[in-house]
Scaffold this motif. Structure first.
Motif, PDB file in Angstrom:
ATOM      1  N   UNK A 127      37.465   5.081  41.635  1.00  0.00           N
ATOM      2  CA  UNK A 127      37.914   4.784  40.281  1.00  0.00           C
ATOM      3  C   UNK A 127      36.706   4.607  39.357  1.00  0.00           C
ATOM      4  N   UNK A 128      36.901   5.027  38.104  1.00  0.00           N
ATOM      5  CA  UNK A 128      35.790   4.978  37.152  1.00  0.00           C
ATOM      6  C   UNK A 128      35.297   3.553  36.951  1.00  0.00           C
ATOM      7  N   UNK A 129      36.201   2.615  36.939  1.00  0.00           N
ATOM      8  CA  UNK A 129      35.828   1.217  36.750  1.00  0.00           C
ATOM      9  C   UNK A 129      34.873   0.761  37.851  1.00  0.00           C
ATOM     10  N   UNK A 130      35.137   1.196  39.101  1.00  0.00           N
ATOM     11  CA  UNK A 130      34.275   0.832  40.224  1.00  0.00           C
ATOM     12  C   UNK A 130      32.929   1.534  40.117  1.00  0.00           C
ATOM     13  N   UNK A 131      32.942   2.782  39.644  1.00  0.00           N
ATOM     14  CA  UNK A 131      31.691   3.522  39.477  1.00  0.00           C
ATOM     15  C   UNK A 131      30.792   2.857  38.437  1.00  0.00           C
ATOM     16  N   UNK A 132      31.394   2.306  37.387  1.00  0.00           N
ATOM     17  CA  UNK A 132      30.605   1.610  36.364  1.00  0.00           C
ATOM     18  C   UNK A 132      29.891   0.414  36.992  1.00  0.00           C
TER      19      UNK A 132
END
Length: 720
Positions: free
Chosen positions: A525-530
């Motif tokens: 998920x993008x949130x985790x990648x951030x």
């Protein structure tokens, strides 16, 4: 006449003949007269032996023929040292040529063994003549006739070769003294017979138009499996010779050659010879199969031979190698546990041969690669992919080691625990070519193992096997285990497995290594990648750039878009588009995550230098999004104006957009209220104020400044 009414056949021997025979046998010095008598006796024995052979071969009664061959086999061993008569001398010559042909293909200890075989042929000329009698041109055509009772001239029961071999075996079992010497005679006798069959096949391959040679080769090859089944014992060396029947690459190439000088008949004969050779080679593979299934004593040798053919170490044509591979994997391996274990053992030996070959040729290949690289550098050619051969020498070496690698990888799919073996051998010092071959074929292994055992399970299992030295190969395995299509994302189980591997395998400083999660970044998920972005920024440049490529690899069509979550209460977006990467990099709070400012700025510059992933349109989209947020009240990131200035230097295509859109927008957002950003804005405006490009100038944006800021700007950068 005996008591049972049968006639009794008796022989008498004069004292003179007996004395001469004893003296000759004891190798005592003979007088001239006795020597002449002994030579005449040997000559007479040789001629009589020839008559027995031809009489047995031409007899119309199978019983008479069988009796004659039994007698000939016994006499051949008894009359040791007696040279064959002129009628069968060509049979002995063929035996010598067959053994010499086997010697030419061997080296080291095998060559010494072949030399002993040649010595055996010379010391037992009548034995070797019997073994080759039915396979010698001219003799074979004269000797073979149909039987009146329908018997087959080359059936196992009536075979002269089989009679000779059985006689040798009986001698080896009945010997009281020097038993090993007699056993060796049986082994050598068997090797001579198989060598002759191989030689007959080679002779037919060399002359496709010779019908007699073709007939003999077909008869010999068809009789060989029946004879080997009937024999009481087989030897590893004889099975290796059977494998030599698969060496038909020469006739296969000859059949493919098309020449204007070649007649239709010659072309047809070459293709027919190729088909016949492939049929004989296939029969050889079936012999190895039957031996592996039926003979426990030489099962390992038969499997070794079949695996060596499949791995390309023993010469064979490509179709035969493919058949050998299917035989090993689909027939022998599934037969039982013992066969499976022996196949793995043989494949491990072949992989070890490949590793030794790679190490021995490492220095030569390295020199060739460096020389080729220098040539390409001078000519301005681009550097090839690291997995492609960098020189002709490396190309040939990769072709040599590829087949054992493919074979062993096929076994790894069925037995994942042996993946450790291929990683260990590939990581030996100097085995670079083997390691390259393994990495090249890693996608096949990884995908097949993931399908059979589950991607998450196999990833964890291989991780537990890999040592520190084997991490590069494990990362290659992990990189290929994740789905590679746009529609198929890594599963959550695989993502969790990669996180578990990362937690287990900390680096020397006790930090998590981001390399272990790179393969699954596109599915996270993008949130985790951030949240994980600082880990990648801290890593080495190649790891950092690799992580960015993985994040955006399935979002090519969204490269210029900063996506918005469809449901603000739940995060569903996966991966990061190129535009999003640039935006989040700029928004990174490097002080909060303990990241040095120079590294933070360097990471953004690395992105700007990557024209493939971050082209001018991607940079424009990212700068546009950030400036839009600035108008909504969000502060500009620290590195924002630095990026704008670097973009001016790198992408002339964006000058117009920067002058007419971006700079006025920043003025509208009152960029002059932020000291560092205001300094950057003035430098950028100055660099574009007098560009000389038609219609491209920052003057319009400068004039939009409030009077106070305009005076400050002109005070610092006077108008020329």
């Amino acid at each position: 006449v005996g008591e049972d009414g049968r006639r009794i056949l008796s022989f008498s021997l004069s004292d003179k003949v007996l004395e001469a025979g004893v003296m000759a046998a004891e190798s005592d010095e003979l007088k001239d007269s006795v020597k002449a008598f002994a030579d005449q006796s040997k000559l007479a024995a040789s001629k009589a032996f020839s008559r027995v052979l031809f009489s047995a071969s031409n007899a119309r009664s199978e019983a008479v023929a069988d009796m004659g061959k039994q007698l000939a086999a016994r006499l051949a061993w008894t009359l040791s040292g007696v040279k064959p008569s002129i009628e069968i001398e060509s049979a002995h010559s063929m035996a010598v040529k067959s053994v010499e042909g086997a010697m030419s293909k061997n080296d080291g200890k095998k060559k010494e063994s072949a030399a002993e075989l040649l010595s055996f042929v010379e010391s037992h000329p009548l034995v070797s003549s019997c073994l080759t009698f039915d396979m010698t041109p001219n003799i074979s055509s004269q000797a073979v006739h149909p039987k009146e009772d329908g018997g087959q001239p080359n059936s196992p029961a009536s075979s002269l070769s089989l009679r000779v071999l059985n006689e040798a075996y009986v001698c080896s079992t009945d010997a009281d003294d020097d038993e090993r010497l007699h056993e060796k005679k049986y082994e050598q006798c068997l090797d001579v017979y198989v060598s002759t069959v191989v030689n007959a096949c080679n002779m037919a391959n060399k002359k496709p138009n010779d019908n007699e040679r073709k007939r003999i080769a077909n008869l010999a090859a068809s009789a060989l499996p029946h004879h080997l089944v009937s024999l009481p014992a087989l030897t590893p060396s004889s099975l290796n010779l059977v494998g030599a029947m698969c060496d038909i690459d020469e006739i296969s190439k000859k059949a493919l050659i098309k020449s204007s000088k070649q007649t239709i008949a010659e072309s047809a004969a070459a293709h027919a010879a190729k088909a016949a050779a492939e049929k004989r080679a296939t029969a050889a593979l079936l012999i190895l199969r039957d031996v592996a299934f039926q003979r426990d004593a030489v099962r390992q040798s038969a499997i070794d031979c079949a695996v060596a053919i499949a791995a390309g170490r023993l010469p064979a044509s490509q179709p035969i190698e493919d058949k050998a591979l299917k035989l090993v994997m689909n027939v022998i391996y599934p037969k039982n546990a013992d066969c499976a274990n022996k196949v793995v053992e043989s494949a491990s030996k072949e992989l070890e041969h490949a590793a030794i070959f790679s190490i021995e040729n490492h220095e030569r290949i390295s020199k060739a690669n460096k020389a080729n690289a220098r040539k390409k550098e001078k000519s301005g050619h681009a550097i090839r992919s690291p997995l492609l051969p960098q020189s002709e020498e490396e190309k040939h070496a990769l072709d040599r080691v590829r087949k054992p690698v493919v074979l062993f990888m096929a076994l790894c799919v069925r037995r994942p625990e042996i993946i450790k073996i291929i990683m260990e051998m590939s990581c030996e010092e100097g085995a670079d070519v083997l390691a390259k071959a393994v990495k090249t074929n890693m996608p096949k292994l990884a995908k097949a193992a993931a399908v059979k055992h589950g991607a998450a399970n196999i990833a964890l299992k291989v991780s537990d096997m890999a040592s520190e030295a084997e991490i590069p190969l494990f990362l290659s395995f992990l990189d290929n285990i994740a789905p590679a299509t746009e529609k198929s994302l890594p599963s959550q189980e695989l993502i969790d497995a990669c996180h578990e591997i990362q937690r287990k395998r900390l680096d020397a400083n006790g930090d998590a290594d981001p390399q272990f999660v790179i393969p699954v970044l596109s599915g996270m998920k993008r949130e985790e990648l951030v949240r994980k972005l600082p880990e990648f920024v801290k890593a080495k440049d190649d790891i950092f750039k690799s992580s960015l490529r993985r994040m955006s690899e399935r979002l090519a069509k969204y490269a210029l878009i900063f996506r918005i979550e469809p449901d603000q209460t739940e995060t569903t977006l996966r991966g990061m588009s190129s535009c999003e990467v640039m935006v989040y990099l700029h928004q990174l709070d490097f002080n909060a995550v303990g990241l040095p400012q120079p590294r933070y700025l360097e990471s953004i510059q690395l992105c700007l230098e990557d024209d493939n992933l971050f082209n001018d349109q991607v940079i424009q989209a990212a700068l546009d999004h950030i400036s839009g947020k600035f108008l909504e009240g969000e502060p500009l990131p620290l590195a924002y104006m630095r990026t704008v200035i670097l973009t001016c230097s790198k992408h002339e295509s964006l000058h117009s957009w920067i002058c007419h859109v971006l700079l006025p927008r920043l003025v509208e957002g009152r960029v002059y209220n932020y000291k560092r950003q205001w300094e950057g804005w003035m430098r950028c405006a100055k660099s574009l104020e007098n560009t000389g490009d038609h219609g491209v100038s920052s003057l319009e944006a400068i004039q939009k400044l409030p009077d106070e800021q305009l005076k400050l700007y002109r005070a610092k950068y006077p108008r020329k």
